[in-house]
Scaffold this motif. Structure first.
Motif, PDB file in Angstrom:
ATOM      1  N   LEU A 168       0.840  -1.192   0.000  1.00 39.48           N
ATOM      2  CA  LEU A 168       0.000   0.000   0.000  1.00 39.48           C
ATOM      3  C   LEU A 168       0.880   1.248   0.000  1.00 39.48           C
ATOM      4  N   GLU A 169       0.224   2.383  -0.084  1.00 43.03           N
ATOM      5  CA  GLU A 169       0.871   3.688  -0.091  1.00 43.03           C
ATOM      6  C   GLU A 169       1.902   3.770  -1.224  1.00 43.03           C
ATOM      7  N   LYS A 170       3.076   4.332  -0.979  1.00 43.76           N
ATOM      8  CA  LYS A 170       4.038   4.577  -2.061  1.00 43.76           C
ATOM      9  C   LYS A 170       4.539   3.291  -2.706  1.00 43.76           C
ATOM     10  N   ASP A 171       4.428   2.151  -1.997  1.00 44.23           N
ATOM     11  CA  ASP A 171       4.912   0.881  -2.540  1.00 44.23           C
ATOM     12  C   ASP A 171       3.861   0.134  -3.357  1.00 44.23           C
ATOM     13  N   PHE A 172       2.648   0.650  -3.408  1.00 39.84           N
ATOM     14  CA  PHE A 172       1.574  -0.032  -4.131  1.00 39.84           C
ATOM     15  C   PHE A 172       1.921  -0.116  -5.612  1.00 39.84           C
ATOM     16  N   ASP A 173       1.991  -1.333  -6.138  1.00 41.55           N
ATOM     17  CA  ASP A 173       2.381  -1.498  -7.535  1.00 41.55           C
ATOM     18  C   ASP A 173       1.491  -2.461  -8.313  1.00 41.55           C
ATOM     19  N   GLY A 174       0.443  -3.003  -7.688  1.00 39.94           N
ATOM     20  CA  GLY A 174      -0.427  -3.896  -8.438  1.00 39.94           C
ATOM     21  C   GLY A 174      -1.385  -4.665  -7.557  1.00 39.94           C
ATOM     22  N   ILE A 175      -2.119  -5.583  -8.211  1.00 39.51           N
ATOM     23  CA  ILE A 175      -3.133  -6.350  -7.502  1.00 39.51           C
ATOM     24  C   ILE A 175      -3.119  -7.808  -7.959  1.00 39.51           C
ATOM     25  N   VAL A 176      -3.610  -8.677  -7.083  1.00 41.74           N
ATOM     26  CA  VAL A 176      -3.797 -10.080  -7.439  1.00 41.74           C
ATOM     27  C   VAL A 176      -5.268 -10.295  -7.782  1.00 41.74           C
ATOM     28  N   ASP A 177      -5.534 -10.813  -8.978  1.00 37.01           N
ATOM     29  CA  ASP A 177      -6.893 -11.173  -9.375  1.00 37.01           C
ATOM     30  C   ASP A 177      -7.158 -12.586  -8.863  1.00 37.01           C
ATOM     31  N   LEU A 178      -8.043 -12.703  -7.869  1.00 38.09           N
ATOM     32  CA  LEU A 178      -8.281 -13.993  -7.218  1.00 38.09           C
ATOM     33  C   LEU A 178      -8.985 -14.985  -8.136  1.00 38.09           C
ATOM     34  N   LEU A 179      -9.727 -14.518  -9.115  1.00 43.50           N
ATOM     35  CA  LEU A 179     -10.401 -15.421 -10.045  1.00 43.50           C
ATOM     36  C   LEU A 179      -9.436 -15.961 -11.091  1.00 43.50           C
ATOM     37  N   GLU A 180      -8.482 -15.136 -11.488  1.00 44.88           N
ATOM     38  CA  GLU A 180      -7.542 -15.545 -12.528  1.00 44.88           C
ATOM     39  C   GLU A 180      -6.255 -16.135 -11.962  1.00 44.88           C
ATOM     40  N   ASP A 181      -6.065 -16.037 -10.625  1.00 42.81           N
ATOM     41  CA  ASP A 181      -4.802 -16.472 -10.011  1.00 42.81           C
ATOM     42  C   ASP A 181      -3.620 -15.785 -10.686  1.00 42.81           C
ATOM     43  N   THR A 182      -3.761 -14.472 -10.853  1.00 42.91           N
ATOM     44  CA  THR A 182      -2.753 -13.698 -11.570  1.00 42.91           C
ATOM     45  C   THR A 182      -2.420 -12.419 -10.814  1.00 42.91           C
ATOM     46  N   TYR A 183      -1.115 -12.146 -10.724  1.00 44.67           N
ATOM     47  CA  TYR A 183      -0.636 -10.903 -10.118  1.00 44.67           C
ATOM     48  C   TYR A 183      -0.349  -9.907 -11.241  1.00 44.67           C
ATOM     49  N   TYR A 184      -1.095  -8.809 -11.254  1.00 47.34           N
ATOM     50  CA  TYR A 184      -0.875  -7.729 -12.218  1.00 47.34           C
ATOM     51  C   TYR A 184       0.038  -6.695 -11.556  1.00 47.34           C
ATOM     52  N   ARG A 185       1.245  -6.564 -12.077  1.00 44.80           N
ATOM     53  CA  ARG A 185       2.211  -5.641 -11.462  1.00 44.80           C
ATOM     54  C   ARG A 185       2.604  -4.559 -12.471  1.00 44.80           C
ATOM     55  N   TRP A 186       2.467  -3.298 -12.053  1.00 45.00           N
ATOM     56  CA  TRP A 186       2.803  -2.160 -12.913  1.00 45.00           C
ATOM     57  C   TRP A 186       4.247  -1.739 -12.673  1.00 45.00           C
ATOM     58  N   ASN A 187       4.919  -1.408 -13.748  1.00 47.67           N
ATOM     59  CA  ASN A 187       6.323  -1.028 -13.676  1.00 47.67           C
ATOM     60  C   ASN A 187       6.535   0.479 -13.720  1.00 47.67           C
TER      61      ASN A 187
END
Length: 748
Positions: A168-187
């Protein structure tokens, strides 16, 4: 019954939020990601594509609801960006009529605020499937656990978390989609610059399945049996529970950084219900917004219910006399913020703008057939229509929600006890039932508008008339004897905005005087009213019974009268007139609310009766019933939330009691105290300024209109002649007109 087209995928979605939750920024990112714009606009810099009005740029808030159309994968999304400030909630309420679903945006820092709750209640009352997007997870102070707790305590327990955030906060870089079992990470801060990483969160996914199983028997059975549940099964059953408003999905992101926007768009397309309309039926549409354009005239923003409308087509709109007026569509537009494209047609499920509909008003239903859609159903907004026909079963009871907790028109109930089926198809009815947002809700303040240059009074009157067409909740009144214009408003921000709009649009400098409270009236017992109206070559007779309604339920109309006694056309005239009748009560002339009006009897003449006769007779019958009742005054209340340093908590509670308010048990958080409750607007409208001064600006004050309640100082209000609202005494009276030996006789 005609089949609905399932080939096209269209969804009309509203973005709603408390002010500063990031709603317009989210809209900008969505438009950018979908390819509608090449550069993301900024609210702070006044360059957002949807907030293009100068007043919006200066204030950094959305004042007017605006729409755009975009394509995401195989779905056409019509997006409506709505105002988040409570003073402009009328724009939001009108937009609800065009929606298939809504996205409620909540800041991960500020959380669920007072207006968030108001918006949520509106969505629930109108049964609009809702997706929750928790925004600003990159901000300092973002706290997901606290937000989830606030959602559960203040909105609903039936929310379903589909995402998980690691940071969270300044380190927040993405989310895990629980339905897809996928971590979406922004660069980076680029909405396109992300990577997908396989990631399973079994514990969170089990919680998701268990919560879904609480609502869904199929998922429950498979879960208890230990059977595998596929992703497609989860998506389909989540989708069905969203459509029925049994569950509300929660997604995460940061709009300013573009994180989670593509997931949000996927959620809109995969989870929320699409428009299901009849493409083959005759055209019918609902006008949810009106604007006056200097060059082309009236712009009617419509949601198309059935069929197709093309340029140069003829349609029917109810005119001021209640008759079906023929109109020709001169142009059709699809807007994207300020810009628009001209199109040749609009089809069922779409929203767009019709030009040339001069008689169209907000709330009207328009159609290409004169009978039914073009006449009987037109303007009432709550009957079942298809192919220009009205639908009535042996006994139909319809309830159409018109407003929320504003205390005025909250529902229309109509019964027709007569087997008169003249058509089929409940597609329109199912769309519109329980989906009619407040069109005539009670604003809480009244302000007098004066031109700085007295010679511009006539121009000012015309300007206010135009603004009143665009926003009927202004409910402007004009007193010819006093040369006085009054309008209804929700708060001081709206007053400042209106002042600037009149200057910018009409080149008139005005002053809005210190507002006074807009009181309402109600009744305390059952009474009847009768009016016989028979001037030369006119005839109508109406008898009604009125009784108290539950507080906050507003005005209900009921007709048990057979169409053999009084034709449906005249019953519709009466129904429309009774809502005009309650605009003025008998105490101070303010609007009447929380009342049930039942049509008891009515008579007409084959040769001499006109639709307008029943308007006068109905208004006078209701006024007669009111004059024979016990009338009560209601006042508007603020719900408030005040956070101050502990040293000021005693002062706040003392002030609230002095203002005849109430408060709940204070909530302590470190060195701060939060106090919540209700207080009369008449005693507290300037309190935010007072407490800010007393605390050197450290107090955090949130005050929003809550409801109408019994007036705490009724005698004082009634004694003050400034509270009396002018009304047309020739219309608002209980007088009957009989003809005896070719002479008229008045009977009170």
């Amino acid at each position: 019954m005609m089949e609905l087209s399932q080939n096209r995928k269209i969804i009309n979605v509203g973005l709603v939020a408390h002010v500063d939750a990031g709603k317009t920024t989210t809209t900008e990112q969505i438009m950018y990601l979908a390819g509608n714009i090449r550069k993301i606009g900024s609210v702070d810099k006044g360059s957002s594509h949807m907030d293009y009005c100068e007043i919006e740029k200066k204030r950094g808030i959305t004042v007017f609801s605006e729409q755009t159309t975009l394509k995401w994968k195989d779905t056409e999304i019509n997006l409506i960006d709505t105002p988040g400030h409570t003073d402009f909630s009328s724009e939001l309420k009108r937009s609800l009529n065009a929606l298939d679903a809504a996205v409620l945006i909540i800041s991960a820092v500020e959380g669920v605020q007072a207006h968030t709750e108001t918006i949520w209640n509106l969505l629930r009352e109108n049964k609009i499937p809702t997706l929750i997007f928790i925004n600003k997870l990159d901000r300092v102070g973002a706290d997901l656990d606290r937000i989830y707790s606030e959602i559960e305590q203040n909105l609903t327990r039936d929310f379903l978390c589909l995402h998980k955030a690691y940071k969270l906060e300044k380190d927040f870089d993405g989310i895990v989609d629980l339905l897809e079992d996928t971590y979406y990470r922004w660069n980076s801060y680029d909405v396109f610059d992300f990577e997908k990483i396989n990631k399973s969160e079994d514990e969170d996914k089990i919680k998701l399945i268990e919560k879904l199983a609480d609502k869904d028997d199929y998922i429950l059975e498979k879960y208890l049996n230990g059977d595998d549940i596929t992703k497609n099964e989860l998506v389909e059953h989540i989708k069905s529970n969203i459509e029925s408003c049994d569950l509300y999905p929660v997604l995460l992101g940061s709009s300013i950084r573009g994180i989670g926007i593509n997931n949000l768009l996927d959620g809109l397309c995969n989870m929320l219900p699409k428009a299901k309309e009849n493409l083959d039926g005759d055209f019918s549409a609902f006008i949810y917004k009106v604007k006056i354009d200097e060059s082309i005239g009236k712009l009617s923003y419509v949601r198309v219910i059935n069929g197709t409308i093309k340029v140069r087509d003829t349609l029917y709109v109810e005119d001021e006399d209640g008759q079906a007026a023929e109109e020709k569509v001169t142009q059709i537009r699809k807007y994207s913020g300020e810009k628009y494209t001209v199109v040749e047609k609009l089809q069922a499920g779409e929203i767009g703008v019709l030009c040339g509909v001069k008689n169209g008003k907000i709330g009207d239903i328009i159609g290409t057939e004169k009978s039914g859609t073009g006449y009987e159903c037109l303007g009432t907004g709550h009957k079942s229509c298809q192919n220009g026909q009205a639908v009535f079963n042996h006994v139909i009871e319809e309830k159409t929600q018109i407003s929320s907790q504003n205390g005025q028109v909250s529902s229309i109930q109509k019964q027709t006890v007569q087997n008169q089926t003249v058509g089929t198809g409940n597609e329109f009815y199912n769309f519109h039932k329980n989906r009619q947002a407040s069109l005539t809700s009670a604003s809480v303040l009244i302000s007098k508008v004066t031109a700085k240059n007295e010679e511009e009074l006539s121009q000012l009157l015309n300007a206010v008339k135009i603004l009143n067409v665009e926003d009927p909740e202004l409910n402007f009144t004009w007193n010819k004897d006093k040369n006085e214009i009054n309008i209804n408003v929700m708060g001081f921000v709206q007053m400042e905005v209106l002042k600037q709009i009149i200057k910018d649009r009409f080149n008139i400098e005005v002053e809005l005087e210190k507002p006074r409270v807009n009181y309402l009236e109600t009744i305390n017992k059952v009474s009847r009213g009768f009016c016989h109206f028979e001037p030369k070559k006119h005839y109508a007779e109406v008898e009604v019974e009125i009784e108290p309604n539950e507080r906050g339920k507003g005005v209900e109309f009921v007709s048990n009268l057979s169409v053999d006694i009084l034709p449906l056309q005249y019953q519709n005239n009466i129904e429309k007139a009774v809502f005009e009748a309650v605009k003025h009560g008998t105490l101070i002339g303010s609007s009447v609310t929380d009342i049930k009006i039942k049509l008891i009897d009515g008579k007409y003449h084959l040769e001499h009766t006109h639709g307008g006769d029943f308007r006068i007779a109905a208004i006078r019958a209701v006024q007669k019933a009111l004059s024979d009742n016990e009338n009560i005054l209601l006042e508007p209340l603020y719900s408030y939330k005040i956070t101050v340093d502990k040293e000021f908590s005693g002062k706040v509670m003392s002030d609230i009691l002095k203002m005849n308010g109430t408060f709940e048990d204070p909530i302590a958080n470190c060195d701060k105290i939060t106090i919540k409750g209700e207080v009369p607007i008449s005693t507290s409208m300037y309190y935010p300024i007072e407490i800010a001064s007393a605390t050197s600006g450290k107090a955090v004050v949130n005050m929003n209109f809550s409801r109408f309640s019994l007036c705490h100082n009724e005698d004082e209000v009634l004694a003050n002649t400034k509270n009396v609202i002018d009304k047309d005494e020739t219309l608002y009276n209980g007088v009957s007109l009989f003809r005896e030996k070719r002479k008229m006789k008045k009977v009170k």
